[in-house]
Each structure stands twice: as C-alpha cells, then as structure tokens.
Enzyme design. Structure first.
Site, PDB file in Angstrom:
ATOM      1  CG  HIS A  13      -1.789   1.133   1.152  1.00  0.00           C
ATOM      2  ND1 HIS A  13      -3.148   0.805   1.581  1.00  0.00           N
ATOM      3  CD2 HIS A  13      -1.819   2.259   1.263  1.00  0.00           C
ATOM      4  CE1 HIS A  13      -3.897   1.982   1.616  1.00  0.00           C
ATOM      5  NE2 HIS A  13      -3.010   2.914   1.266  1.00  0.00           N
ATOM      6  CG  HIS A  15      -0.699   7.087  -1.042  1.00  0.00           C
ATOM      7  ND1 HIS A  15      -2.028   7.140  -1.465  1.00  0.00           N
ATOM      8  CD2 HIS A  15      -1.162   6.323   0.027  1.00  0.00           C
ATOM      9  CE1 HIS A  15      -2.826   6.754  -0.882  1.00  0.00           C
ATOM     10  NE2 HIS A  15      -2.312   5.993   0.117  1.00  0.00           N
ATOM     11  CE  LYS A  95      -7.681   2.153  -0.636  1.00  0.00           C
ATOM     12  NZ  LYS A  95      -6.779   2.945  -0.242  1.00  0.00           N
ATOM     13  CG  HIS A 132      -9.879   4.535   3.571  1.00  0.00           C
ATOM     14  ND1 HIS A 132      -8.717   5.157   3.792  1.00  0.00           N
ATOM     15  CD2 HIS A 132     -10.369   4.989   4.424  1.00  0.00           C
ATOM     16  CE1 HIS A 132      -8.626   5.924   4.527  1.00  0.00           C
ATOM     17  NE2 HIS A 132      -9.768   5.784   5.215  1.00  0.00           N
ATOM     18  CG  HIS A 166      -5.049   1.982   5.750  1.00  0.00           C
ATOM     19  ND1 HIS A 166      -6.380   2.124   6.158  1.00  0.00           N
ATOM     20  CD2 HIS A 166      -4.954   2.771   4.715  1.00  0.00           C
ATOM     21  CE1 HIS A 166      -6.936   2.836   5.306  1.00  0.00           C
ATOM     22  NE2 HIS A 166      -6.224   3.160   4.371  1.00  0.00           N
ATOM     23  CG  ASP A 238      -1.780   4.627   3.943  1.00  0.00           C
ATOM     24  OD1 ASP A 238      -1.513   5.109   2.815  1.00  0.00           O
ATOM     25  OD2 ASP A 238      -2.605   4.914   4.575  1.00  0.00           O
TER      26      ASP A 238
HETATM   27  O1  DOR Z   1      -3.435   9.503   5.844  1.00  0.00           O
HETATM   28  C1  DOR Z   1      -3.955   9.297   4.713  1.00  0.00           C
HETATM   29  N1  DOR Z   1      -3.242   9.951   3.646  1.00  0.00           N
HETATM   30  N2  DOR Z   1      -5.062   8.220   4.558  1.00  0.00           N
HETATM   31  C2  DOR Z   1      -5.380   7.775   3.225  1.00  0.00           C
HETATM   32  O2  DOR Z   1      -6.256   7.083   3.309  1.00  0.00           O
HETATM   33  C3  DOR Z   1      -4.811   8.632   2.198  1.00  0.00           C
HETATM   34  C4  DOR Z   1      -3.393   9.394   2.395  1.00  0.00           C
HETATM   35  C5  DOR Z   1      -3.085  10.284   1.258  1.00  0.00           C
HETATM   36  O3  DOR Z   1      -3.433   9.846   0.241  1.00  0.00           O
HETATM   37  O4  DOR Z   1      -2.657  11.262   1.727  1.00  0.00           O
HETATM   38 ZN    ZN Z   2      -3.348   5.009   1.636  1.00  0.00          ZN
END
Ligand code: DOR
Ligand code: ZN
Length: 331
Positions: A13, A15, A95, A132, A166, A238
C-alpha cells in the site's frame, strides 16, 4: 557486522503522487522494495487505461533501474465487464474509497449498494477489492463502524478477495478470522504509535493519517499479529507524502511519509521482539500467496549500521526525521 537479507520485500500500500513529488519519493521505495501496490487517489483519480499506463511509466522511469514492480490499482467507480476484462492483466486490484473519508476521495463511493454490479464483475474476473474501511462517524470509531460493511461484502461476494487496508484496531484483527476471503494490510505507524504519540503532548503532524493511530490495546494486537506473521496480514506502509507546508499548518493534511525508513524500521521492530524469523512472511510471502504474485527475484540486504533519518526529502518530512535508526539498506 550484522546483516540480514530479505527476498523481494513488498510494500502492499503506497502513495507516490505525481510530478516532482513522484520523482522525489519513488526512488526511496524502489531502493528498499521489490514492488509496491500503487494507490490510485490522484487528481483526477486513476480510472482509465491511459492514466494507468502513464502512471506506471512515470514510476518505472523514476525507479532508477531498480527491479521494482509497481502493482497498479484502479480507483473504484462503476465499471462494465468489457472494461474490466480488458484491464484485468494490468492491475492488481481496485481501491474503494467511501466518498470524502480521506485525501482525494471526493469521487469515491456514496452508497455501497451501488457498488454491487461492479463487485460482481470483479469477483468473476478475480480482481481483488482493496478498501479504505472507514465510515463518517466519530473519528476513533470509523473503522469499527465499517466492519458490518465488510461483513456484507464478504458474505455477498464470497469469491471476491477483499483487503481491509491499513487496519488500526483489535476488532479488525479479530475480523480476519471470520471470512476466508478477507485479508488486511497494516502500516508501520500503526504498529509503533498510539493517539498519545500523535496528540498526547505537542501535536505531531507527521504522525497524522487516516485512519488515526488508536489505543494501546489496538497497537498491541496489531503488533502481535504482525510479529507472528498472521497469514492474512501483509505489510503496507501507506506512505503518503505531503509537502511540509501542507503538514505544518492549520488544516494539516492526513498522511505519514514513511517510505525512506519503512524497511529498516521494521527490521529494528522485529529484532526488538525476537521475531526476525517472521519478517520475510510479513513483508513478502503472505502478499505473494494472497495476491498470487511473483515479484522480481531481488535480495535486499540490510546492515546494522546506525544512521540519522534526514530532516527532509525534497519538500517532505519523513516519519522519525532526525532520529537514529539501527539498520539501513545497503544493497
Ligand atoms: O492518511 C492518509 N493519507 N490516509 C489515506 O487514506 C490517504 C492518504 C493520502 O493519500 O494522503
Ligand atoms: Zn493510503
């Protein structure tokens, strides 16, 4: 010197954003991991082949020649069977975000009942659903309140692979044993911290994420599950970078940037608990089995050489900035 080798560690997971941010953060994951599940919550979200392929190409280019597989995801919306069978070979899953629960989720799902036709297609095509799982209730209860929705999904679609992303509560850990088709990821911050670390003294914006870190008993249950390499639990950092200006301000963005420390810190954590023999399963084997993936045959070596986590990578402040970690990735 003490060293440790991990075979194809995976971050299930992640980003990485786009543009300059992608350029800054992608090499940090590619250096430590053999692959990562890439979240689709861009603006606009990843919902088409064009978007998927240009995103994959950008990540590949930024990986600086490392054997790093970006496992791509689509952002959940209504898709027809023709679209999904065409995209099936190119994605690891879809997702689902409830609309408005977190960063860039405004175009997410408003009523879970509306998702059923697409979920039925995903089940038939063997496309995993990543979720999520938070409601719009009281912030500490959102994950727990979402569990009945997982109940419905797992019952109504028994052949659909469902990944609770998460997880942060002991109830979610217990939920893993309820349905054969339900799995989960857990982050580093939820194994290390509670709400006290975030807000018990001076507010720590770099530990603020959704879902929030929770109670000590939640953290302990999550940690026990990770340290025993619970067969339905996978590591997913995450890691969610935001510029320092969006974190250290009024209206702090949710997201913890852990990519540069994730693997070394996990080694330290498992070592502290005499559980290093379980780390390979937690950071790779469980994910390979659950998703039926074969990552690049890459060996990542870590050595027990202390280092100080930089204050900043580009515009982003990492988790544990300025702190000394015991292990580092050396090859
Ligand atoms: O804290 C988070 N940030 N939770 C999420 O689900 C998305 C993520 C983000 O993309 O910044
Ligand atoms: Zn995330």
């Amino acid at each position: 010197m003490t060293s440790l080798q991990l075979h194809a560690p995976l971050d299930m997971h992640l980003h990485v954003r786009e543009g300059d941010m992608l350029q800054t953060v992608t090499p940090l994951s590619a250096q430590a991991f053999a692959g990562a599940v890439i979240m689709p919550n861009l603006v606009p979200p990843v919902t088409s082949r064009d978007r998927l392929e240009s995103y994959r190409a950008a990540i590949h280019a930024a990986s600086q020649g490392q054997a790093f597989t970006p496992y791509m995801t689509l952002f959940f919306q209504s898709y027809d069977a023709a679209t999904l069978s065409d995209l099936r070979p190119d994605i690891i899953g879809i997702k689902l975000y409830p609309a408005g629960v977190t960063t860039n989720s405004e175009t997410g799902v408003r009523a879970i009942a509306d998702a059923a036709p697409t979920l039925a297609i995903m089940q038939d095509l063997g496309i995993p659903l990543l979720v999520h799982g938070e409601t719009h209730g009281f912030v500490l209860d959102r994950e727990r309140e979402f569990l009945p929705i997982y109940d419905q999904l797992a019952t109504r679609f028994p052949r659909l692979t469902i990944v609770m992303e998460h997880i942060t509560t002991r109830e979610a850990v217990a939920f893993l044993d309820r349905y054969p088709n339900v799995y989960a990821t857990v982050t580093l911050q939820h194994l290390l911290y509670t709400l006290d670390d975030l807000a018990g003294a001076l507010l720590q914006p770099h530990l603020f994420c959704k879902p929030l870190v929770k109670r000590p008993e939640d953290r302990e249950t999550l940690l026990a599950a990770a340290l025993s390499a619970h067969p339905k639990l996978m590591f997913g950092s995450d890691s969610a970078p935001h510029p320092q200006s969006a974190k250290e301000c009024s209206g702090c963005a949710a997201g913890v940037f852990s990519a540069p420390i994730a693997l070394p810190r996990l080694v330290e954590l498992f070592e502290q608990h005499q559980a290093l023999d379980k780390l390979q399963a937690f950071v790779s084997e469980n994910a390979q089995r659950i998703y039926r993936i074969q990552p690049p045959a890459r060996v990542v070596t870590l050595s027990k050489i202390p280092w100080v986590v930089p204050e900043r990578y580009g515009t982003v402040v990492p988790m544990q900035a300025g702190e000394t970690l015991a292990w580092q990735v050396v090859a």
